[in-house]
Scaffold this motif. Structure first.
Motif, PDB file in Angstrom:
ATOM      1  N   LYS A  49     -13.670   4.765  -9.250  1.00  0.00           N
ATOM      2  CA  LYS A  49     -12.937   5.895  -9.833  1.00  0.00           C
ATOM      3  C   LYS A  49     -11.644   6.183  -8.952  1.00  0.00           C
ATOM      4  O   LYS A  49     -10.981   6.655  -9.428  1.00  0.00           O
ATOM      5  N   THR A  50     -11.320   5.559  -7.742  1.00  0.00           N
ATOM      6  CA  THR A  50     -10.138   5.679  -6.954  1.00  0.00           C
ATOM      7  C   THR A  50      -9.443   4.495  -7.333  1.00  0.00           C
ATOM      8  O   THR A  50      -7.923   4.526  -6.783  1.00  0.00           O
ATOM      9  N   GLY A  51      -9.763   3.364  -7.756  1.00  0.00           N
ATOM     10  CA  GLY A  51      -8.978   2.444  -8.152  1.00  0.00           C
ATOM     11  C   GLY A  51      -8.619   1.630  -6.498  1.00  0.00           C
ATOM     12  O   GLY A  51      -7.666   0.976  -6.437  1.00  0.00           O
ATOM     13  N   TRP A  52      -9.611   1.699  -5.781  1.00  0.00           N
ATOM     14  CA  TRP A  52      -9.419   0.982  -4.551  1.00  0.00           C
ATOM     15  C   TRP A  52      -9.429  -0.602  -4.458  1.00  0.00           C
ATOM     16  O   TRP A  52     -10.259  -1.069  -5.311  1.00  0.00           O
ATOM     17  N   TRP A  53      -8.527  -1.153  -3.884  1.00  0.00           N
ATOM     18  CA  TRP A  53      -8.544  -2.507  -3.873  1.00  0.00           C
ATOM     19  C   TRP A  53      -7.903  -2.983  -2.411  1.00  0.00           C
ATOM     20  O   TRP A  53      -6.824  -2.663  -2.136  1.00  0.00           O
ATOM     21  N   GLY A  54      -8.821  -3.672  -1.641  1.00  0.00           N
ATOM     22  CA  GLY A  54      -8.567  -3.612  -0.131  1.00  0.00           C
ATOM     23  C   GLY A  54      -8.370  -4.747   0.533  1.00  0.00           C
ATOM     24  O   GLY A  54      -8.726  -5.855  -0.007  1.00  0.00           O
ATOM     25  N   THR A  55      -7.764  -4.855   1.799  1.00  0.00           N
ATOM     26  CA  THR A  55      -7.636  -5.893   2.519  1.00  0.00           C
ATOM     27  C   THR A  55      -7.946  -5.055   3.969  1.00  0.00           C
ATOM     28  O   THR A  55      -7.359  -4.220   4.359  1.00  0.00           O
ATOM     29  N   ILE A  56      -8.578  -5.970   4.897  1.00  0.00           N
ATOM     30  CA  ILE A  56      -8.670  -5.672   6.267  1.00  0.00           C
ATOM     31  C   ILE A  56      -7.554  -6.119   7.486  1.00  0.00           C
ATOM     32  O   ILE A  56      -7.283  -7.129   7.058  1.00  0.00           O
ATOM     33  N   VAL A  57      -7.210  -5.143   8.139  1.00  0.00           N
ATOM     34  CA  VAL A  57      -6.209  -5.332   9.127  1.00  0.00           C
ATOM     35  C   VAL A  57      -6.807  -4.978  10.518  1.00  0.00           C
ATOM     36  O   VAL A  57      -7.606  -4.091  10.344  1.00  0.00           O
ATOM     37  N   ARG A  58      -6.461  -5.629  11.547  1.00  0.00           N
ATOM     38  CA  ARG A  58      -6.655  -5.026  13.010  1.00  0.00           C
ATOM     39  C   ARG A  58      -6.104  -3.817  13.377  1.00  0.00           C
ATOM     40  O   ARG A  58      -4.983  -3.818  12.993  1.00  0.00           O
ATOM     41  N   PRO A  59      -6.433  -3.072  14.212  1.00  0.00           N
ATOM     42  CA  PRO A  59      -5.779  -1.929  14.727  1.00  0.00           C
ATOM     43  C   PRO A  59      -4.130  -2.190  15.208  1.00  0.00           C
ATOM     44  O   PRO A  59      -3.304  -1.497  14.776  1.00  0.00           O
ATOM     45  N   GLY A  60      -3.732  -3.417  15.748  1.00  0.00           N
ATOM     46  CA  GLY A  60      -2.710  -3.662  16.310  1.00  0.00           C
ATOM     47  C   GLY A  60      -1.609  -3.994  15.287  1.00  0.00           C
ATOM     48  O   GLY A  60      -0.476  -4.251  15.632  1.00  0.00           O
ATOM     49  N   ALA A  61      -2.264  -4.236  13.861  1.00  0.00           N
ATOM     50  CA  ALA A  61      -1.312  -4.665  12.819  1.00  0.00           C
ATOM     51  C   ALA A  61      -1.160  -3.337  11.716  1.00  0.00           C
ATOM     52  O   ALA A  61      -0.644  -3.772  10.722  1.00  0.00           O
ATOM     53  N   PHE A  62      -1.664  -2.375  12.199  1.00  0.00           N
ATOM     54  CA  PHE A  62      -1.409  -1.147  11.536  1.00  0.00           C
ATOM     55  C   PHE A  62      -0.440  -0.164  11.916  1.00  0.00           C
ATOM     56  O   PHE A  62      -0.573   0.076  13.067  1.00  0.00           O
ATOM     57  N   ARG A  63       0.324   0.519  11.164  1.00  0.00           N
ATOM     58  CA  ARG A  63       1.069   1.625  11.517  1.00  0.00           C
ATOM     59  C   ARG A  63       1.215   2.786  10.830  1.00  0.00           C
ATOM     60  O   ARG A  63       1.354   2.684   9.413  1.00  0.00           O
ATOM     61  N   LEU A  64       0.904   4.047  11.059  1.00  0.00           N
ATOM     62  CA  LEU A  64       1.072   5.192  10.435  1.00  0.00           C
ATOM     63  C   LEU A  64       2.673   5.687  10.479  1.00  0.00           C
ATOM     64  O   LEU A  64       2.757   5.880  11.762  1.00  0.00           O
TER      65      LEU A  64
END
Length: 155
Positions: A49-64
């Protein structure tokens, strides 16, 4: 600089830094990953229903990058937490810690990527609806607009 002007555009996704945002642009993230390494789509009701299509990344590869003040969230199972923009409601990323997935992770909604053509990226379709997480199918992503343009050019 507009969102479109600052977006990464590529015809052949590979390793790199990708930017994603919600509809109104208040919530922005960056993540380092390779979409061609594989992605997932789940058939559970929230993902469908939300159109989620994902990939997983580790914490060090993510930035808000921005949007902490508009960040909302919820958890369906307690194992992962989905984050969305409280202004426009778009679910941009998730965060969790699941041993079967290698511990702490971030999940990026690829539908929120800015300016990236993901045609051909591998997608594993999973059965989350019945909580089996069994792979139902695997196929390369086909963007319907890009496919329709190509079809009309050959007709």
């Amino acid at each position: 600089m507009s969102n479109a002007a600052s977006a990464q555009t590529t015809k052949t996704p590979g390793p790199g830094t990708y930017r994603a945002s919600c509809h109104c642009g208040a919530l922005r993230i960056e993540a380092d990953f390779d979409p061609s390494a594989g992605t997932t789509r789940c058939n559970c009701t929230i993902c469908t229903k939300t159109g989620w299509w994902g990939t997983i990344v580790r914490p060090g590869a993510f930035r808000l990058v921005s949007g902490e003040e508009v960040l909302g969230g919820f958890s369906r199972t307690g194992a992962g937490y989905s984050h969305f923009c409280k202004t426009c409601g778009i679910r941009v990323y998730g965060h969790g810690d699941i041993p079967e997935l290698g511990g702490e992770f971030y999940s990026i909604n690829l539908n929120c990527l800015d300016g990236v053509d993901l045609t051909g990226v591998p997608v594993d379709y999973l059965d989350g609806l019945h909580d089996t997480w069994e792979q139902l199918a695997a196929a390369p992503h086909v963007d319907p607009v890009t496919a329709a343009k190509r079809l009309s050019q050959t007709s």
